[in-house]
Scaffold this active site. Structure first.
Site, PDB file in Angstrom:
ATOM      1  N   ASP A   1       1.017  -1.928   8.246  1.00  0.00           N
ATOM      2  CA  ASP A   1       1.633  -3.197   7.886  1.00  0.00           C
ATOM      3  C   ASP A   1       0.807  -3.713   6.706  1.00  0.00           C
ATOM      4  O   ASP A   1      -0.290  -3.215   6.436  1.00  0.00           O
ATOM      5  CB  ASP A   1       1.549  -4.155   9.084  1.00  0.00           C
TER       6      ASP A   1
ATOM      7  N   ASP B   1       0.625  -7.640   5.547  1.00  0.00           N
ATOM      8  CA  ASP B   1       0.061  -8.963   5.776  1.00  0.00           C
ATOM      9  C   ASP B   1      -0.829  -8.996   7.015  1.00  0.00           C
ATOM     10  O   ASP B   1      -0.394  -8.666   8.114  1.00  0.00           O
ATOM     11  CB  ASP B   1       1.180 -10.000   5.917  1.00  0.00           C
TER      12      ASP B   1
ATOM     13  N   LYS C   1      10.184  -3.489  13.577  1.00  0.00           N
ATOM     14  CA  LYS C   1       9.882  -2.420  12.622  1.00  0.00           C
ATOM     15  C   LYS C   1      10.624  -1.122  12.953  1.00  0.00           C
ATOM     16  O   LYS C   1      10.355  -0.095  12.349  1.00  0.00           O
ATOM     17  CB  LYS C   1       8.379  -2.147  12.613  1.00  0.00           C
TER      18      LYS C   1
ATOM     19  N   ASP D   1      -0.877  -6.096  12.882  1.00  0.00           N
ATOM     20  CA  ASP D   1      -1.578  -7.193  13.543  1.00  0.00           C
ATOM     21  C   ASP D   1      -0.695  -7.931  14.546  1.00  0.00           C
ATOM     22  O   ASP D   1      -1.191  -8.752  15.303  1.00  0.00           O
ATOM     23  CB  ASP D   1      -2.105  -8.190  12.507  1.00  0.00           C
TER      24      ASP D   1
END
Length: 172
Positions: free
Chosen positions: A27, A29, A103, A126
Site C-alpha cells: 500500500d 499511504d 483491495k 496499514d
C-alpha cells in the site's frame, strides 16, 4: 540509517531464507510513506519511511518483484510522488485507484498482469480492513506495524499463520 545500510541488513535477513515471496505488494499511504496523498499537493517533495527505499533495493537485488495496491482517491498525486522519489520503475504493477471493494480488485488485476499466484505474494498495508477483505485470496499477509520493515517482511512471510493469530489475539 542510510538506504545502503538498510539494504545490507535486509539482504542479510533475506539470505536466511530458502524461499522468498515472488511478489511483495505495498500500500502507499502510511505504509511506504507517512501521509495521505489526498492531503498533499503535487508540487511538494514527498518522503518515504526511513527504511522503505533500502528494503525495495534489497528485494530488487534478490529478484523479488514489487507492486502497489492503493485505494488513493488521488492516483495522479501518488504517481507523481513515485516519480519524484525515483522508485516508480521498480514496481511491476501500479494499481492505484479508489474502490469500494477494498483491495480485492487491485489484487485480481495484479495477478492478471504478473501471473504470480496469490500464495506467492506478500502484502503490506496499514489498514486491517484491507487485509481482512482479501483473506480468501490465500495471500501470505502482513501489516507493517511498528516492527522494522525488513524484520517484519521475513518474519511475517515465514510465519504468516502465527502472525495472523497473534494479530487477532492482541490487536482486536
Amino acid at each position: 540509517m542510510t538506504d545502503e545500510k538498510v539494504k545490507d541488513e535486509a539482504l542479510q535477513i533475506l539470505g536466511l531464507f530458502h524461499v522468498l515471496p515472488r511478489l511483495v505488494v505495498f500500500d502507499l499511504d502510511y505504509t511506504l510513506w507517512p501521509f495521505y496523498c489526498e492531503c498533499r499537493s503535487k508540487r511538494e517533495m514527498p518522503s518515504l519511511y526511513r527504511e522503505a527505499k533500502g528494503i525495495l533495493y534489497a528485494l530488487e537485488e534478490k529478484g523479488v518483484s514489487v507492486a502497489i495496491a492503493s485505494r488513493s482517491p488521488t492516483p495522479d498525486i501518488a504517481k507523481t510522488f513515485l516519480e519524484k522519489l525515483g522508485i516508480n520503475s521498480m514496481f511491476v504493477a501500479h494499481e492505484i485507484f479508489s474502490s469500494w471493494t477494498h483491495k480485492t480488485e487491485h489484487f485480481e488485476r495484479i495477478h492478471r498482469r504478473t501471473g504470480v499466484p496469490f500464495q506467492s505474494m506478500l502484502f503490506f498495508d496499514d489498514e486491517d480492513r484491507n487485509i481482512e477483505a482479501i483473506l480468501f485470496l490465500s495471500l501470505s499477509l502482513s501489516l507493517s506495524l511498528s516492527l522494522s520493515l525488513s524484520l517484519s517482511l521475513l518474519l511475517l512471510y515465514s510465519f504468516p499463520c502465527f502472525f495472523h493469530l497473534w494479530y487477532h489475539q492482541f490487536c482486536f
